[in-house]
Design a protein around this motif. Structure first.
Motif, short mmCIF file in Angstrom:
data_model
loop_
_atom_site.label_atom_id
_atom_site.label_comp_id
_atom_site.label_asym_id
_atom_site.label_seq_id
_atom_site.Cartn_x
_atom_site.Cartn_y
_atom_site.Cartn_z
N UNK A 147 0.86 -1.19 0.00
CA UNK A 147 0.00 0.00 0.00
C UNK A 147 0.90 1.24 0.00
N UNK A 148 1.46 1.59 -1.16
CA UNK A 148 2.45 2.66 -1.21
C UNK A 148 1.94 4.03 -0.76
N UNK A 149 0.69 4.37 -1.08
CA UNK A 149 0.17 5.68 -0.67
C UNK A 149 0.06 5.75 0.84
N UNK A 150 -0.39 4.68 1.44
CA UNK A 150 -0.49 4.63 2.90
C UNK A 150 0.90 4.78 3.51
N UNK A 151 1.86 4.04 2.98
CA UNK A 151 3.23 4.11 3.51
C UNK A 151 3.80 5.52 3.39
N UNK A 152 3.58 6.17 2.25
CA UNK A 152 4.09 7.55 2.06
C UNK A 152 3.47 8.51 3.06
N UNK A 153 2.16 8.44 3.23
CA UNK A 153 1.49 9.34 4.18
C UNK A 153 1.93 9.06 5.60
N UNK A 154 2.11 7.80 5.94
CA UNK A 154 2.59 7.46 7.29
C UNK A 154 3.98 8.03 7.52
N UNK A 155 4.85 7.96 6.51
CA UNK A 155 6.19 8.52 6.64
C UNK A 155 6.12 10.03 6.87
N UNK A 156 5.30 10.71 6.07
CA UNK A 156 5.15 12.16 6.25
C UNK A 156 4.62 12.49 7.63
N UNK A 170 -6.50 8.03 4.99
CA UNK A 170 -5.97 6.93 4.18
C UNK A 170 -5.99 5.62 4.96
N UNK A 171 -5.50 5.64 6.17
CA UNK A 171 -5.42 4.42 6.97
C UNK A 171 -6.80 3.85 7.27
N UNK A 172 -7.79 4.71 7.45
CA UNK A 172 -9.16 4.24 7.74
C UNK A 172 -9.75 3.44 6.58
N UNK A 173 -9.23 3.63 5.38
CA UNK A 173 -9.70 2.88 4.22
C UNK A 173 -9.35 1.40 4.31
N UNK A 174 -8.33 1.07 5.08
CA UNK A 174 -7.81 -0.29 5.14
C UNK A 174 -8.35 -1.00 6.38
N UNK A 175 -9.63 -1.31 6.32
CA UNK A 175 -10.36 -1.88 7.46
C UNK A 175 -9.80 -3.23 7.93
N UNK A 176 -9.19 -3.98 7.02
CA UNK A 176 -8.67 -5.30 7.37
C UNK A 176 -7.24 -5.27 7.89
#
Length: 110
Positions: A31-40, A76-82
């Protein structure tokens, strides 16, 4: 505001950064977009904790960015319910935003 007054905000920022670092690591590759936002988000939260710890005069500017980035990361993270790590990260981001808004309201930027 003396730096001691920021303790609950620093605690929330550090917790958010910690959860974002974990989430970024877990999301790398899948999940590259999630990873990028988490890094920021982790970077800005670590930075905000440092600014608040030393009572910097630039805290209002940092807090403005923190709110925006933490909200984007949480969304973004809330989209990944699982993904439990994403859900924990989103919760930490939302909590950090609540704390950052306290500073923002005092600084008149809310």
């Amino acid at each position: 505001m003396p730096h001691q007054d920021y303790q609950s905000i620093v605690d929330a920022a550090v917790h958010c950064a910690y959860e974002c670092e974990h989430c970024e690591d877990a999301c790398l590759g899948s999940m590259p977009e999630c990873a990028r936002l988490c890094r920021d988000c982790a970077d800005i939260c670590w930075t905000s904790a440092a600014y608040m710890s030393r009572g910097s005069r630039f805290i209002p500017q940092i807090v403005r960015s923190c709110i925006e980035i933490c909200e984007a990361c949480a969304t973004e993270c809330e989209k990944h319910k699982d993904s439990p790590h994403c859900q924990k990260c989103a919760q930490a981001c939302r909590r950090a935003v609540e704390e950052y808004r306290k500073v923002a309201s005092v600084a008149g930027i809310a």
